[in-house]
Design a protein around this motif. Structure first.
Motif, PDB file in Angstrom:
ATOM      1  N   TYR A   4     -16.802  11.933  17.999  1.00 28.04           N
ATOM      2  CA  TYR A   4     -17.776  12.598  17.143  1.00 28.04           C
ATOM      3  C   TYR A   4     -17.121  13.787  16.462  1.00 28.04           C
ATOM      4  N   ILE A   5     -17.328  13.882  15.151  1.00 31.08           N
ATOM      5  CA  ILE A   5     -16.771  15.007  14.401  1.00 31.08           C
ATOM      6  C   ILE A   5     -17.900  15.798  13.755  1.00 31.08           C
ATOM      7  N   TYR A   6     -17.678  17.076  13.685  1.00 24.34           N
ATOM      8  CA  TYR A   6     -18.702  18.018  13.224  1.00 24.34           C
ATOM      9  C   TYR A   6     -18.091  19.025  12.270  1.00 24.34           C
ATOM     10  N   LEU A   7     -18.931  19.581  11.426  1.00 24.39           N
ATOM     11  CA  LEU A   7     -18.516  20.753  10.663  1.00 24.39           C
ATOM     12  C   LEU A   7     -18.835  22.002  11.464  1.00 24.39           C
ATOM     13  N   GLU A   8     -18.016  23.005  11.257  1.00 21.18           N
ATOM     14  CA  GLU A   8     -18.263  24.288  11.893  1.00 21.18           C
ATOM     15  C   GLU A   8     -17.992  25.379  10.869  1.00 21.18           C
ATOM     16  N   CYS A   9     -18.876  26.372  10.844  1.00 24.00           N
ATOM     17  CA  CYS A   9     -18.726  27.513   9.940  1.00 24.00           C
ATOM     18  C   CYS A   9     -18.155  28.675  10.736  1.00 24.00           C
ATOM     19  N   THR A  10     -17.020  29.181  10.270  1.00 26.83           N
ATOM     20  CA  THR A  10     -16.334  30.240  11.016  1.00 26.83           C
ATOM     21  C   THR A  10     -16.637  31.628  10.466  1.00 26.83           C
ATOM     22  N   ALA A  11     -17.589  31.723   9.534  1.00 26.14           N
ATOM     23  CA  ALA A  11     -17.932  33.029   8.956  1.00 26.14           C
ATOM     24  C   ALA A  11     -18.819  33.839   9.884  1.00 26.14           C
ATOM     25  N   HIS A  12     -19.361  33.194  10.885  1.00 30.98           N
ATOM     26  CA  HIS A  12     -20.321  33.846  11.761  1.00 30.98           C
ATOM     27  C   HIS A  12     -19.710  34.059  13.141  1.00 30.98           C
ATOM     28  N   GLU A  13     -20.253  35.001  13.857  1.00 21.64           N
ATOM     29  CA  GLU A  13     -19.757  35.309  15.198  1.00 21.64           C
ATOM     30  C   GLU A  13     -20.886  35.175  16.196  1.00 21.64           C
ATOM     31  N   PRO A  14     -20.904  34.180  17.061  1.00 22.01           N
ATOM     32  CA  PRO A  14     -19.874  33.121  17.130  1.00 22.01           C
ATOM     33  C   PRO A  14     -20.019  32.112  15.993  1.00 22.01           C
ATOM     34  N   ALA A  15     -19.010  31.281  15.824  1.00 21.47           N
ATOM     35  CA  ALA A  15     -19.042  30.259  14.780  1.00 21.47           C
ATOM     36  C   ALA A  15     -20.247  29.330  15.001  1.00 21.47           C
ATOM     37  N   ILE A  16     -20.755  28.821  13.896  1.00 21.13           N
ATOM     38  CA  ILE A  16     -21.924  27.945  13.956  1.00 21.13           C
ATOM     39  C   ILE A  16     -21.481  26.499  13.795  1.00 21.13           C
ATOM     40  N   GLN A  17     -21.759  25.711  14.825  1.00 14.41           N
ATOM     41  CA  GLN A  17     -21.444  24.282  14.763  1.00 14.41           C
ATOM     42  C   GLN A  17     -22.653  23.527  14.248  1.00 14.41           C
ATOM     43  N   ALA A  18     -22.401  22.528  13.417  1.00 15.24           N
ATOM     44  CA  ALA A  18     -23.490  21.701  12.908  1.00 15.24           C
ATOM     45  C   ALA A  18     -24.235  21.027  14.063  1.00 15.24           C
ATOM     46  N   ASP A  19     -25.549  20.944  13.941  1.00 14.67           N
ATOM     47  CA  ASP A  19     -26.357  20.285  14.971  1.00 14.67           C
ATOM     48  C   ASP A  19     -26.119  18.784  14.990  1.00 14.67           C
ATOM     49  N   GLU A  20     -25.860  18.237  13.820  1.00 12.06           N
ATOM     50  CA  GLU A  20     -25.718  16.785  13.692  1.00 12.06           C
ATOM     51  C   GLU A  20     -24.294  16.447  13.279  1.00 12.06           C
ATOM     52  N   GLU A  21     -23.776  15.353  13.794  1.00 11.75           N
ATOM     53  CA  GLU A  21     -22.392  15.002  13.523  1.00 11.75           C
ATOM     54  C   GLU A  21     -22.175  14.524  12.086  1.00 11.75           C
ATOM     55  N   SER A  22     -20.947  14.748  11.610  1.00  7.92           N
ATOM     56  CA  SER A  22     -20.560  14.289  10.270  1.00  7.92           C
ATOM     57  C   SER A  22     -19.773  12.993  10.315  1.00  7.92           C
ATOM     58  N   GLY A  23     -19.569  12.460  11.491  1.00  6.27           N
ATOM     59  CA  GLY A  23     -18.860  11.204  11.625  1.00  6.27           C
ATOM     60  C   GLY A  23     -18.713  10.879  13.091  1.00  6.27           C
ATOM     61  N   GLN A  24     -18.374   9.619  13.345  1.00  4.17           N
ATOM     62  CA  GLN A  24     -18.285   9.181  14.735  1.00  4.17           C
ATOM     63  C   GLN A  24     -16.883   8.686  15.092  1.00  4.17           C
ATOM     64  N   HIS A  25     -16.000   8.642  14.107  1.00 10.03           N
ATOM     65  CA  HIS A  25     -14.637   8.190  14.338  1.00 10.03           C
ATOM     66  C   HIS A  25     -13.692   9.001  13.467  1.00 10.03           C
ATOM     67  N   LEU A  26     -12.428   9.042  13.869  1.00  7.32           N
ATOM     68  CA  LEU A  26     -11.451   9.777  13.057  1.00  7.32           C
ATOM     69  C   LEU A  26     -11.277   9.136  11.684  1.00  7.32           C
ATOM     70  N   TYR A  27     -11.588   7.841  11.567  1.00  5.46           N
ATOM     71  CA  TYR A  27     -11.482   7.235  10.239  1.00  5.46           C
ATOM     72  C   TYR A  27     -12.559   7.722   9.289  1.00  5.46           C
TER      73      TYR A  27
END
Ligand SMILES: [Zn+2]
Length: 90
Positions: A4-27
């Motif tokens: 499972y792959i996710y987006l994460e925003c590093t502008a916030h402390e702590p970083a905010i990880q997306a609640d929902e995945e952006s993909g399920q495989h490295l492809y």
């Protein structure tokens, strides 16, 4: 093996990880990188109520719309990080 792959925003402390995945495989990474490359377009689309049939694309668009100007990165469920641009284009 799924990853499972996710987006994460590093502008916030702590970083905010997306609640929902952006993909399920490295492809899924090339598709996700292409979506990130067009982040403004996806954010604009969401702002006028668009949605996308592909749930991963829709999750990505929703996160990009919520963090339009933030530095973001791609993470996976195992704690790895992945470049937001294709490595083979350097
Ligand atoms: Zn943000």
């Amino acid at each position: 093996m799924s990853t499972y792959i996710y987006l994460e925003c590093t502008a916030h402390e702590p970083a905010i990880q997306a609640d929902e995945e952006s993909g399920q495989h490295l492809y899924d990474l090339p598709r996700l990188r292409d979506e990130i490359a067009h982040r403004n377009e996806y954010a604009n689309a969401m702002s006028i109520g668009a949605s996308f049939d592909d749930r991963y694309t829709n999750n990505t668009a929703r996160f990009l719309a919520a963090h339009p100007h933030c530095p973001i990165r791609i993470i996976d469920e195992y704690g790895g990080t992945h470049p937001i641009k294709d490595e083979d284009t350097k």
